[in-house]
Design a protein around this motif. Structure first.
Motif, mmCIF file in Angstrom:
data_model
loop_
_atom_site.group_PDB
_atom_site.id
_atom_site.type_symbol
_atom_site.label_atom_id
_atom_site.label_comp_id
_atom_site.label_asym_id
_atom_site.label_seq_id
_atom_site.Cartn_x
_atom_site.Cartn_y
_atom_site.Cartn_z
ATOM 1 N N GLY A 213 0.705 -1.235 0.046
ATOM 2 C CA GLY A 213 0.088 -0.029 -0.077
ATOM 3 C C GLY A 213 0.884 1.250 0.099
ATOM 4 O O GLY A 213 1.996 1.101 -0.402
ATOM 5 N N SER A 214 0.387 2.482 0.301
ATOM 6 C CA SER A 214 0.932 3.481 0.401
ATOM 7 C C SER A 214 0.093 4.835 1.174
ATOM 8 O O SER A 214 -1.106 4.692 1.074
ATOM 9 N N LEU A 215 1.155 5.386 1.871
ATOM 10 C CA LEU A 215 0.541 6.286 2.894
ATOM 11 C C LEU A 215 1.201 7.858 2.153
ATOM 12 O O LEU A 215 2.320 8.072 2.761
ATOM 13 N N VAL A 216 0.662 8.495 1.321
ATOM 14 C CA VAL A 216 1.152 9.561 0.700
ATOM 15 C C VAL A 216 0.184 10.713 0.556
ATOM 16 O O VAL A 216 -0.885 10.704 0.373
ATOM 17 N N SER A 217 1.009 12.036 0.765
ATOM 18 C CA SER A 217 0.310 12.987 0.539
ATOM 19 C C SER A 217 -0.020 13.473 -1.042
ATOM 20 O O SER A 217 -1.098 14.213 -1.153
ATOM 21 N N LEU A 218 0.539 12.917 -1.926
ATOM 22 C CA LEU A 218 0.203 13.219 -3.332
ATOM 23 C C LEU A 218 -1.089 12.634 -3.705
ATOM 24 O O LEU A 218 -1.982 13.095 -4.493
ATOM 25 N N ALA A 219 -1.775 11.716 -3.069
ATOM 26 C CA ALA A 219 -2.928 11.304 -2.890
ATOM 27 C C ALA A 219 -3.973 12.359 -2.621
ATOM 28 O O ALA A 219 -5.398 12.146 -2.582
#
Length: 307
Positions: A213-219
């Motif tokens: 998964g991913s925890l990113v602010s670009l999302a």
């Protein structure tokens, strides 16, 4: 705490503020709903670096959890960042986050660890948090490779993985070989722990190596595209993944890659205001607002990314 419960995509949200730097909770709720209440989004990371967790108060962090929980449906997970120089303060933040409705906490290392950081210090800090919230799942945060001595060594990581309530790692090392080495170590020692590729500029490369998964602010800006990128890689559809990477990369470079470093939150807020999602792009000092040169670059990147 095995299984895949914490796998998936999590936008790492900002905390909108008014011109006087007071939190705008209505704008925060709207921003959160906009990027999280979408197909394929597992949950949200709040009070992270994008959320200015080093300059907001403990009361504001607790309120952010409460507003987030009230905004989201029960199927979305809330991961609350814990960031304090004192281990006792970090433990209190974690207690308050859990009481306010967080499903997990993410422990950020004290900034002083960039100057001096040992395995014993890291274990003591994380154990203080884990002991304060028995049973509450914990995410580790692997810091940027250029953040002094803050990033975990393999020995430190091995010790931290002995904490039973660790369920995931936001790998923010921003170096693909380092990411893969960490991923392989975790698979060997704790295969139940989710390794989440979270360097916004190289999501494709890390996802191809393997990611939970991913925890990113670009999302915050392109949630659907990041969900689609993750799905394309899992489906071994490299042409689709590359096409999505080409859409994501201009904005990723403008926000995270362009000098000076450490300006991502101001740039994210500027883009969110430009898109009409939040009303004000204010960031708390010592960070200044986006200047004209940065604004021109961001505006061009928004167009190049299709926004």
């Amino acid at each position: 705490m095995s299984g895949t419960r914490f796998h998936g995509i999590y936008p790492s949200t900002v905390l909108p503020m008014r011109a006087d730097f007071a939190p705008d909770w209505d704008a925060y709720a709207a921003h959160t709903a906009h990027c999280v209440l979408r197909p394929g989004i597992r949950g949200v990371l709040i009070n992270g670096h994008a959320g200015e967790n080093f300059v907001i108060t403990r009361a504001e962090k607790r309120r952010a959890v409460e507003v987030t929980r009230a905004t989201l449906d029960g199927t979305r997970l809330v991961v609350a960042g814990v960031n304090a120089e004192s281990s006792h303060e970090a433990a209190e933040e974690a207690r308050e986050a859990g009481a306010a409705g967080a499903d997990a906490v993410m422990v950020f290392l004290p900034n002083a660890f960039a100057l001096a950081h040992t395995t014993a210090m890291a274990v003591l800090h994380h154990r203080a948090v884990a002991d304060a919230v028995p049973g509450l799942p914990i995410f580790l945060f692997q810091a940027h490779h250029a953040a002094g001595r803050m990033a975990f060594t393999s020995d430190t990581l091995a010790e931290l993985l002995k904490i039973e309530t660790v369920v995931g790692i936001k790998e923010g090392g921003w170096e693909v070989d380092g990411y893969d080495a960490l991923r392989r170590q975790v698979r060997r020692l704790r295969p139940d722990v989710a390794v989440c590729a979270s360097g916004d500029e190289h999501l494709l490369a890390c996802m191809v190596h393997g990611s939970d998964g991913s925890l990113v602010s670009l999302a915050d800006l392109m949630p659907d595209e990041i969900v689609a990128l993750d799905a394309a890689v899992r489906a071994n559809d490299l042409p689709a993944a590359r096409a999505l990477h080409e859409r994501l990369e201009p904005l990723a470079e403008a926000i995270y890659g362009a000098p000076p470093a450490g300006r991502a939150t101001a740039r994210l807020k500027w883009c969110l205001r430009e898109m009409g999602i939040i009303p004000d792009a204010a960031v708390r000092p010592p960070h200044p607002p986006v200047d004209e040169a940065d604004a021109a670059s961001l505006r061009a990147a928004l167009r190049a990314s299709g926004l």
